[in-house]
Design a protein around this motif. Structure first.
Motif, PDB file in Angstrom:
ATOM      1  N   LYS A 116     -14.083   5.885  -3.577  1.00  0.00           N
ATOM      2  CA  LYS A 116     -12.902   5.647  -4.407  1.00  0.00           C
ATOM      3  C   LYS A 116     -12.943   6.344  -5.759  1.00  0.00           C
ATOM      4  CE  LYS A 116     -14.368   1.219  -6.438  1.00  0.00           C
ATOM      5  NZ  LYS A 116     -14.024  -0.205  -6.571  1.00  0.00           N
ATOM      6  N   LEU A 174      -5.006   0.081   2.287  1.00  0.00           N
ATOM      7  CA  LEU A 174      -3.933   0.522   1.396  1.00  0.00           C
ATOM      8  C   LEU A 174      -4.290   0.343  -0.072  1.00  0.00           C
ATOM      9  CD1 LEU A 174      -0.831  -0.817   3.367  1.00  0.00           C
ATOM     10  CD2 LEU A 174      -1.747   1.518   3.331  1.00  0.00           C
ATOM     11  N   LYS A 175      -5.112  -0.648  -0.369  1.00  0.00           N
ATOM     12  CA  LYS A 175      -5.519  -0.899  -1.762  1.00  0.00           C
ATOM     13  C   LYS A 175      -6.318   0.261  -2.351  1.00  0.00           C
ATOM     14  CE  LYS A 175      -9.492  -3.562  -0.089  1.00  0.00           C
ATOM     15  NZ  LYS A 175     -10.075  -4.911   0.045  1.00  0.00           N
ATOM     16  N   TYR A 176      -6.819   1.147  -1.472  1.00  0.00           N
ATOM     17  CA  TYR A 176      -7.577   2.312  -1.957  1.00  0.00           C
ATOM     18  C   TYR A 176      -6.680   3.544  -2.109  1.00  0.00           C
ATOM     19  CZ  TYR A 176     -11.580  -0.602  -0.810  1.00  0.00           C
ATOM     20  OH  TYR A 176     -12.479  -1.648  -0.758  1.00  0.00           O
ATOM     21  N   HIS A 177      -5.399   3.377  -1.936  1.00  0.00           N
ATOM     22  CA  HIS A 177      -4.396   4.426  -2.180  1.00  0.00           C
ATOM     23  C   HIS A 177      -4.653   5.705  -1.384  1.00  0.00           C
ATOM     24  CE1 HIS A 177      -3.036   1.780  -5.339  1.00  0.00           C
ATOM     25  NE2 HIS A 177      -4.233   1.815  -5.897  1.00  0.00           N
ATOM     26  N   GLN A 187       4.094   1.829   0.883  1.00  0.00           N
ATOM     27  CA  GLN A 187       3.891   2.474  -0.415  1.00  0.00           C
ATOM     28  C   GLN A 187       3.625   1.442  -1.499  1.00  0.00           C
ATOM     29  OE1 GLN A 187       7.180   5.084  -1.395  1.00  0.00           O
ATOM     30  NE2 GLN A 187       5.883   6.884  -1.147  1.00  0.00           N
ATOM     31  N   GLY A 230       0.209   0.360  -1.559  1.00  0.00           N
ATOM     32  CA  GLY A 230      -0.821   1.282  -2.028  1.00  0.00           C
ATOM     33  C   GLY A 230      -0.811   2.680  -1.471  1.00  0.00           C
ATOM     34  N   ALA A 231      -0.182   2.910  -0.322  1.00  0.00           N
ATOM     35  CA  ALA A 231      -0.167   4.259   0.252  1.00  0.00           C
ATOM     36  C   ALA A 231       0.643   5.208  -0.627  1.00  0.00           C
ATOM     37  CB  ALA A 231       0.426   4.223   1.659  1.00  0.00           C
ATOM     38  N   LYS A 232       0.182   6.445  -0.754  1.00  0.00           N
ATOM     39  CA  LYS A 232       0.922   7.429  -1.538  1.00  0.00           C
ATOM     40  C   LYS A 232       2.056   8.048  -0.724  1.00  0.00           C
ATOM     41  CE  LYS A 232      -2.949   8.526  -4.601  1.00  0.00           C
ATOM     42  NZ  LYS A 232      -3.902   9.565  -5.066  1.00  0.00           N
ATOM     43  N   ALA A 248       5.441  10.625  -1.960  1.00  0.00           N
ATOM     44  CA  ALA A 248       4.954  10.113  -3.233  1.00  0.00           C
ATOM     45  C   ALA A 248       5.882  10.476  -4.387  1.00  0.00           C
ATOM     46  CB  ALA A 248       3.544  10.637  -3.511  1.00  0.00           C
TER      47      ALA A 248
END
Length: 302
Positions: A153, A172-175, A208, A211-213, A229
């Motif tokens: 990360k 998702l929390k890690y983007h 999104q 967290g997803a870009k 994004a």
């Protein structure tokens, strides 16, 4: 550096059997053997587009040796970790019987081998690309994707995740830079049925928000949707063509998107490249060649 991870690669034995009959000896009318697995499919399509990458994961036994040999023959670099317990799986795919498959279990992967993979991934750094695709073998921690992304990360690696259900939601929390569910997988996450491109947009936006870009949703004959994004929505029906083989089409779409992004850093171009690559593979007996992808790209953008 661009890497793909296939935890449980396979030799896919793809056969046609005319007039298949249960309980009797049947003979094939056509057969092929190919290295398989979602990450491997991505590696092959990237290679077909002229993008060097390294396929990572675990192999075992004579089947594992054959997977590596065939990838080398096809021009793909690999750095698989050899494990001792079991053999890499053989998946039997009966194409002429409604896509019936018999998938092997694969080898047992020990904690020390998992750590060995982690150390290989530690070499990734800012601007590198990592594809995580497919399910996790039962012998590995079921939060393996989370462990990998937690470890990376701080490095700003561009991660692409092609997975379903909780396996996708929990990273998702890690983007991740890109997630690529299909419309059925996206619908299952939220308990809804998504049939049209317009249907998927609000639920893609939810990913999104989580967290997803970028969210790229594949929809087979309906085409695809990108929630980018930059806030824009890109939507396009599938290009015209005859469906020959849908295996690997989604993996091809993820590979094509990233190839397009790395080329121009333009979301529209990346989206069209993803749609072209996914469709070109669906129109082909094998994963699409670069020439086939470019031909469909011209149709998509024409």
């Amino acid at each position: 550096m661009i890497c793909t991870v296939t935890f449980n690669p396979s030799l896919d034995y793809i056969v046609d059997v005319e007039n298949f009959r249960m309980g009797l000896t049947n003979r094939t009318s056509a057969e092929r053997i190919l290295p398989g697995g979602k990450g491997i499919n991505v590696s092959l399509v990237l290679m077909n587009l002229g993008i060097r990458n390294t396929a990572l994961g675990f192999t075992a036994g004579f089947t594992g040796d054959e997977i590596i040999r065939r990838l080398q023959e096809m021009g793909v670099d690999s750095d698989f970790i050899s494990v001792k317990n079991g053999i890499s799986r053989i998946n039997v795919k009966l194409r002429s019987i409604d896509g019936t498959e018999i998938n092997g279990a694969g080898p047992e992967i020990s904690p020390d081998k998992v750590e060995e993979l982690m150390q290989k991934l530690d070499q990734l750094d800012r601007g590198d690309v990592l594809f995580l695709a497919g399910s996790i073998p039962s012998s590995m921690p079921d939060n393996m994707y989370e462990k990998i992304m937690e470890r990376l990360k701080e490095k700003e690696v561009m991660t692409v995740v092609d997975a379903a259900g909780d396996l996708l939601v929990k990273v998702l929390k890690y983007h991740p830079f890109l997630v690529k569910p299909n419309n059925h997988e996206l619908g299952e996450i939220f308990g809804v049925e998504l049939k049209t491109r317009e249907d998927v947009v609000p639920y893609g936006k939810k990913l999104q928000e989580m967290g997803a870009k970028n969210v790229l949703v594949s929809m087979a004959g309906e085409g695809a949707v990108l929630i980018a994004a930059d806030g824009r929505i890109y939507s396009k029906p599938a290009p015209r063509g005859k469906l020959v083989n849908s295996v690997g089409a989604g993996d091809s779409m993820a590979a094509g998107f990233m190839a397009g992004w790395l080329e121009k850093q333009d979301y529209r171009h990346a989206f069209y490249m993803g749609l072209a690559a996914g469709s070109a593979s669906a129109f082909s007996e094998n994963l699409a060649t670069g020439k086939e992808i470019q031909a469909v790209y011209r149709q998509v953008t024409g």
